[in-house]
Design an enzyme around this catalytic site. Structure first.
Site, mmCIF file in Angstrom:
data_model
loop_
_atom_site.group_PDB
_atom_site.id
_atom_site.type_symbol
_atom_site.label_atom_id
_atom_site.label_comp_id
_atom_site.label_asym_id
_atom_site.label_seq_id
_atom_site.Cartn_x
_atom_site.Cartn_y
_atom_site.Cartn_z
ATOM 1 N N SER A 441 0.824 -1.221 0.000
ATOM 2 C CA SER A 441 0.000 0.000 0.000
ATOM 3 C C SER A 441 0.850 1.260 0.000
ATOM 4 O O SER A 441 0.324 2.334 -0.283
ATOM 5 C CB SER A 441 -0.981 0.000 1.164
ATOM 6 N N HIS A 462 -3.486 -3.536 -5.879
ATOM 7 C CA HIS A 462 -3.725 -3.039 -4.524
ATOM 8 C C HIS A 462 -5.186 -3.250 -4.123
ATOM 9 O O HIS A 462 -6.082 -2.585 -4.657
ATOM 10 C CB HIS A 462 -3.353 -1.552 -4.469
ATOM 11 N N GLU A 474 -7.012 -1.291 -7.105
ATOM 12 C CA GLU A 474 -6.172 -0.312 -7.777
ATOM 13 C C GLU A 474 -5.017 -1.073 -8.440
ATOM 14 O O GLU A 474 -4.269 -1.775 -7.751
ATOM 15 C CB GLU A 474 -5.641 0.639 -6.688
ATOM 16 N N ASN A 512 -5.151 6.195 -1.473
ATOM 17 C CA ASN A 512 -4.557 6.610 -0.204
ATOM 18 C C ASN A 512 -3.995 8.027 -0.272
ATOM 19 O O ASN A 512 -3.979 8.758 0.714
ATOM 20 C CB ASN A 512 -3.464 5.623 0.226
HETATM 21 P P1 NAD Z 1 -0.480 -9.201 7.829
HETATM 22 O O1 NAD Z 1 0.565 -8.904 8.805
HETATM 23 O O2 NAD Z 1 -1.848 -9.496 8.282
HETATM 24 O O3 NAD Z 1 -0.025 -10.430 6.926
HETATM 25 C C1 NAD Z 1 1.269 -10.616 6.424
HETATM 26 C C2 NAD Z 1 1.513 -12.099 6.323
HETATM 27 O O4 NAD Z 1 2.725 -12.322 5.618
HETATM 28 C C3 NAD Z 1 1.656 -12.780 7.671
HETATM 29 O O5 NAD Z 1 0.790 -13.889 7.743
HETATM 30 C C4 NAD Z 1 3.105 -13.231 7.689
HETATM 31 O O6 NAD Z 1 3.319 -14.419 8.407
HETATM 32 C C5 NAD Z 1 3.375 -13.404 6.222
HETATM 33 N N1 NAD Z 1 4.797 -13.347 5.912
HETATM 34 C C6 NAD Z 1 5.726 -12.497 6.374
HETATM 35 N N2 NAD Z 1 6.929 -12.779 5.850
HETATM 36 C C7 NAD Z 1 6.762 -13.838 5.036
HETATM 37 C C8 NAD Z 1 7.643 -14.595 4.219
HETATM 38 N N3 NAD Z 1 8.929 -14.325 4.155
HETATM 39 N N4 NAD Z 1 7.122 -15.609 3.508
HETATM 40 C C9 NAD Z 1 5.822 -15.903 3.568
HETATM 41 N N5 NAD Z 1 4.936 -15.229 4.348
HETATM 42 C C10 NAD Z 1 5.417 -14.200 5.059
HETATM 43 O O7 NAD Z 1 -0.468 -7.979 6.821
HETATM 44 P P2 NAD Z 1 -1.611 -7.508 5.814
HETATM 45 O O8 NAD Z 1 -2.421 -6.467 6.466
HETATM 46 O O9 NAD Z 1 -2.276 -8.681 5.225
HETATM 47 O O10 NAD Z 1 -0.755 -6.765 4.702
HETATM 48 C C11 NAD Z 1 -0.005 -7.465 3.736
HETATM 49 C C12 NAD Z 1 0.385 -6.515 2.621
HETATM 50 O O11 NAD Z 1 -0.776 -5.913 2.079
HETATM 51 C C13 NAD Z 1 1.276 -5.366 3.039
HETATM 52 O O12 NAD Z 1 2.158 -5.073 1.987
HETATM 53 C C14 NAD Z 1 0.297 -4.231 3.249
HETATM 54 O O13 NAD Z 1 0.886 -2.964 3.078
HETATM 55 C C15 NAD Z 1 -0.667 -4.499 2.141
HETATM 56 N N6 NAD Z 1 -2.014 -3.918 2.332
HETATM 57 C C16 NAD Z 1 -2.612 -3.927 3.531
HETATM 58 C C17 NAD Z 1 -3.874 -3.392 3.676
HETATM 59 C C18 NAD Z 1 -4.579 -3.403 4.989
HETATM 60 O O14 NAD Z 1 -5.584 -2.710 5.141
HETATM 61 N N7 NAD Z 1 -4.117 -4.173 5.963
HETATM 62 C C19 NAD Z 1 -4.531 -2.850 2.565
HETATM 63 C C20 NAD Z 1 -3.899 -2.881 1.330
HETATM 64 C C21 NAD Z 1 -2.638 -3.417 1.229
#
Ligand code: NAD
Length: 729
Positions: A441, A462, A474, A512
């Site tokens: 994001s 996204h 997006e 965003n």
């Molecule tokens: P989260 O912390 O809930 O999930 C991340 C997951 O990735 C975890 O389960 C973790 O164990 C796993 N992980 C970490 N390192 C790893 C690796 N080396 N190999 C495999 N798995 C691995 O985070 P999230 O909220 O799901 O966000 C994930 C991505 O999406 C980020 O880049 C975030 O910026 C983006 N994002 C988040 C949102 C939101 O609202 N939370 C919205 C849009 C985009």
């Protein structure tokens, strides 16, 4: 080209079949309506015809009015568009009323020909208003079919008699959810609620049998009988009075008075309930015309119907071969990865869901199971369907399972190092042709692409949270992203039935980028001593679903702190939001991290939001002089809208339709306005520049009118004339 055809059988039952050539779903055009009218005339005049069944030649009955026609009708109505619209609507009423009266003697109510509607599937908008005018409605018990009047969702209301007929059929109270919220029902529910009369496996046969047996009395609608009383009471009846007072308050509370269609609908219902049926239709037509004449309805139809659909159908898709996804890899089974796995498997795509530990991957899959279970409880998902969807998701830690994936979506932690590492690991297994997408994001796509061996096949996809609910996706092009990757992302979004926008790479992309200044402007006002209640209510009264303080509570204050720190690090001395950080960082220091902590700008009890937190005033006392409502609203809107204009100027946005649709679906930008560019067109570039000049003088350069807007004001242009025509054509 004929939309309606008619055949008459040996027993004198005429079957009028609606089957618009070349379309998978019937939609009503003006020409189609004229054809139907002519066939009804012919059937009523033909003594060999005893009765009529109206049905469809397609699996569904109809999707509604072709809204392009409404837009065109308005544009082409000449010097007096209101007159043209009103006459057009009244002509439609006349045809439907002719069906309802079916040639009966108006005094004795005898001698009419029975007319039944047979709905094989979905019947929406005019596709339900036409059956409502018939004497009996039969529907196939197809659980996937939807029946109802969704007009309010695009800023209008049922204007072909649906409003007047449904209120008279069910009463104002019972009809309210279908009219005011556009609630749709499967046929079984529709029958239980009184929207249709009978369920039948073969609705045409059932309708035919009914037509042959119908008596004179079966054809007379309750409202055409002398003894008719509105169910639940008319407005002057004590019970009816309560309904209307309550409904008025409810609608105003829900819409904050910004949706002209909701108010007009209510007025049409109230005023219509006081007079005879035919006068009520005329009143409905007047209010409908009024709504079609407001800029809001035109803008909502354009963004939420015409342009949304155009984007979903690939308006900005590069012309390359079909890129439909067959096997999807997902890295990271957290909140986002799990959501993406669910929507993809649900759409029939095979999914490999990878996390660092098996239990994390399993938790991701369990998220899909929990959502499916909810569906099962609500009767929307069968046990078989649940098993089928879950069987498509392989939860594992083994990257080898990614072999054969044609698209990969990365959703691991927001850390460039972690992302680079998983990119290399995945690419070692993926086919050479696979497309790699990141769900980041905040991190620039072009810099994440450096970790890829194939930057032309690297792209941003996204999603918004929660993935299963949020309709916008997006798509972000990096510097080197190629057309196949864009097409792949668009075809994927189409498969999972969401709405895409395609933007270029820049800090915070589009959504965003616009929403953060909105939140910041709200917090900045708190720092200035503006009453938090004024900030929140001003936002809602201009149609924002959440005030900025509630929004930051929802997304969490520590996330705000994190973004502020990262932005400050990236911008250095140019960082403009010190005043915002004073409030944000202080809140974080107090442990008031938002909704998840049960404490933020609002107070919470067991996760339920209560009032605004009064303790804030101890640190940020209220200023003696408070700004007026309009000024607060201008600040909150302009904070978002100017960012959208800058995104267009910078080339992040390349299509204003995406700017408008993305704003409404992505962060709920005042839907009544049709989006930020539509809002600017409604108020005019000249007035927008005027507001900017005043705000910039009193509140600083962030409100300075962008050069593009100034140029448009000088030339008296609108965004939709300057930027849209070539593409919309
Ligand atoms: P989260 O912390 O809930 O999930 C991340 C997951 O990735 C975890 O389960 C973790 O164990 C796993 N992980 C970490 N390192 C790893 C690796 N080396 N190999 C495999 N798995 C691995 O985070 P999230 O909220 O799901 O966000 C994930 C991505 O999406 C980020 O880049 C975030 O910026 C983006 N994002 C988040 C949102 C939101 O609202 N939370 C919205 C849009 C985009």
């Amino acid at each position: 080209m004929t939309d309606f055809t008619c055949t008459t059988d040996a027993q004198g039952v005429a079957t009028i079949t609606w089957d618009v050539p070349g379309k998978s779903m019937n939609v009503m055009s003006l020409a189609g309506f004229a054809e139907l009218d002519a066939l009804i005339d012919a059937c009523l005049a033909d003594t060999a015809v005893k009765g009529i069944v109206i049905t469809s030649g397609k699996p569904d009955f109809a999707g509604g009015m072709d809204l392009n026609v409404i837009a065109r009708m308005k544009a082409e109505a000449g010097d007096d568009p209101a007159r043209g619209l009103f006459d057009g609507v009244m002509a439609m009423h006349a045809v439907l009323r002719k069906i309802e009266r079916a040639g009966m003697d108006p005094k004795t109510l005898k001698g009419g020909k029975p007319i039944a509607a047979a709905l094989p599937g979905t019947a929406l908008g005019i596709g339900y208003e036409l059956p409502l005018a018939c004497h009996r409605i039969f529907a196939a018990p197809n659980p996937k079919a939807k029946i109802g009047l969704p007009e309010i969702m695009v800023g209008i209301f049922p204007g072909a008699g649906g409003t007047t007929r449904l209120v008279r059929k069910l009463g104002a109270m019972m009809a309210a959810p279908f009219l005011l919220e556009g609630k749709l029902n499967d046929p079984a529910t529709a029958q239980a609620m009184g929207l249709i009369d009978e369920l039948a496996e073969d609705p045409v046969a059932a309708a035919r049998a009914w037509v042959l047996a119908a008596k004179d009395a079966d054809l007379v609608k309750p409202w055409d009988q002398k003894s008719y009383k509105m169910p639940g009471g008319a407005p002057y009846h004590p019970a009816g009075f309560m309904t209307f007072t309550g409904a008025n308050a409810m609608v105003t509370g829900k819409t904050m008075g910004v949706y002209p269609a909701a108010k007009a609908l209510l007025a049409a219902v109230y005023e219509g309930a006081l007079v005879p049926f035919d006068t009520a239709l005329k009143i409905e037509a007047r209010w409908f015309t009024h709504v079609l004449m407001t800029p809001s309805s035109g803008a909502m139809i354009r963004s939420l119907f015409i342009n949304k659909e155009a984007l979903e159908k690939g308006a900005n898709r590069p012309a390359v071969a079909d890129q439909k996804v067959r096997k999807l890899g997902i890295l990271g089974a957290g909140m986002m990865g799990a959501g993406i796995a669910y929507v993809s498997a649900n759409a029939g795509i095979e999914v490999v869901l990878i996390d660092a530990a098996q239990d994390a991957a399993d938790r991701g899959k369990a998220h899909a199971e929990a959502l499916l279970d909810k569906g099962v409880q609500r009767g929307k998902v069968t046990a078989a369907k649940k098993a089928e969807v879950l069987a498509r998701i392989t939860a594992t830690t083994d990257y080898v399972a990614l072999a054969g994936c044609d698209l990969l979506v990365e959703a691991v932690f927001e850390d460039p190092k972690v992302k680079a590492e998983v990119t290399a690991r995945a690419e070692a297994v993926l086919p050479d042709t696979a497309i790699f997408a990141t769900n980041t994001s905040t991190l620039p796509i072009s810099s994440l692409a450096k970790a890829s061996k194939r930057p032309a096949q690297f792209i941003g996809i996204h999603f918004f949270s929660p993935v299963d609910k949020m309709m916008l996706v997006e798509i972000i092009k990096g510097r080197d992203t190629g057309p196949e990757a864009v097409a792949k992302a668009l075809d994927f979004v189409r498969q999972i039935r969401k709405t895409p926008i395609v933007v270029n790479d820049a800090r915070f992309f589009y959504a965003n980028r616009c929403i953060i200044p909105y939140i910041n402007e709200g917090i900045r006002m708190v720092a200035e001593g503006v009453a938090p209640a004024l900030v929140e209510n001003a936002a809602k009264l201009v149609g924002m679903p959440l005030g900025p303080l509630q929004l930051v509570d929802e997304t969490s204050i520590d996330l705000g702190v994190k973004i502020a720190k990262a932005t400050r690090a990236a911008m250095g001395a140019a960082y403009p939001d010190g005043a915002v950080d004073d409030v944000l960082f202080w809140m974080a220091d107090q442990g008031r991290l938002g909704k998840k902590a049960d404490a933020g700008f609002y107070t919470y009890a067991g996760g339920k939001r209560q009032g605004l937190w009064q303790g804030l005033a101890a640190r940020f006392p209220l200023a003696e002089a408070q700004p007026d409502l309009t000024q607060v609203q201008h600040r909150l809107l302009m904070a978002q809208v100017l960012e959208a204009v800058r995104a267009l100027e910078d080339g992040v946005l390349t299509d204003i339709r995406e700017g408008d649709v993305g704003a409404i679906l992505g962060w709920g930008f005042a839907p009544w306005s049709g989006g930020p560019f539509s809002w600017l067109d409604i108020i005019s570039a000249t007035q927008a520049v005027d507001i900017c000049d005043r705000l910039a003088a009193s509140h600083g350069a962030r409100f300075a009118a962008p050069a593009l807007l100034r140029d448009m004001a000088d030339k008296d242009q609108t965004f939709y004339t300057r930027f849209a025509p070539a593409k919309a054509a």
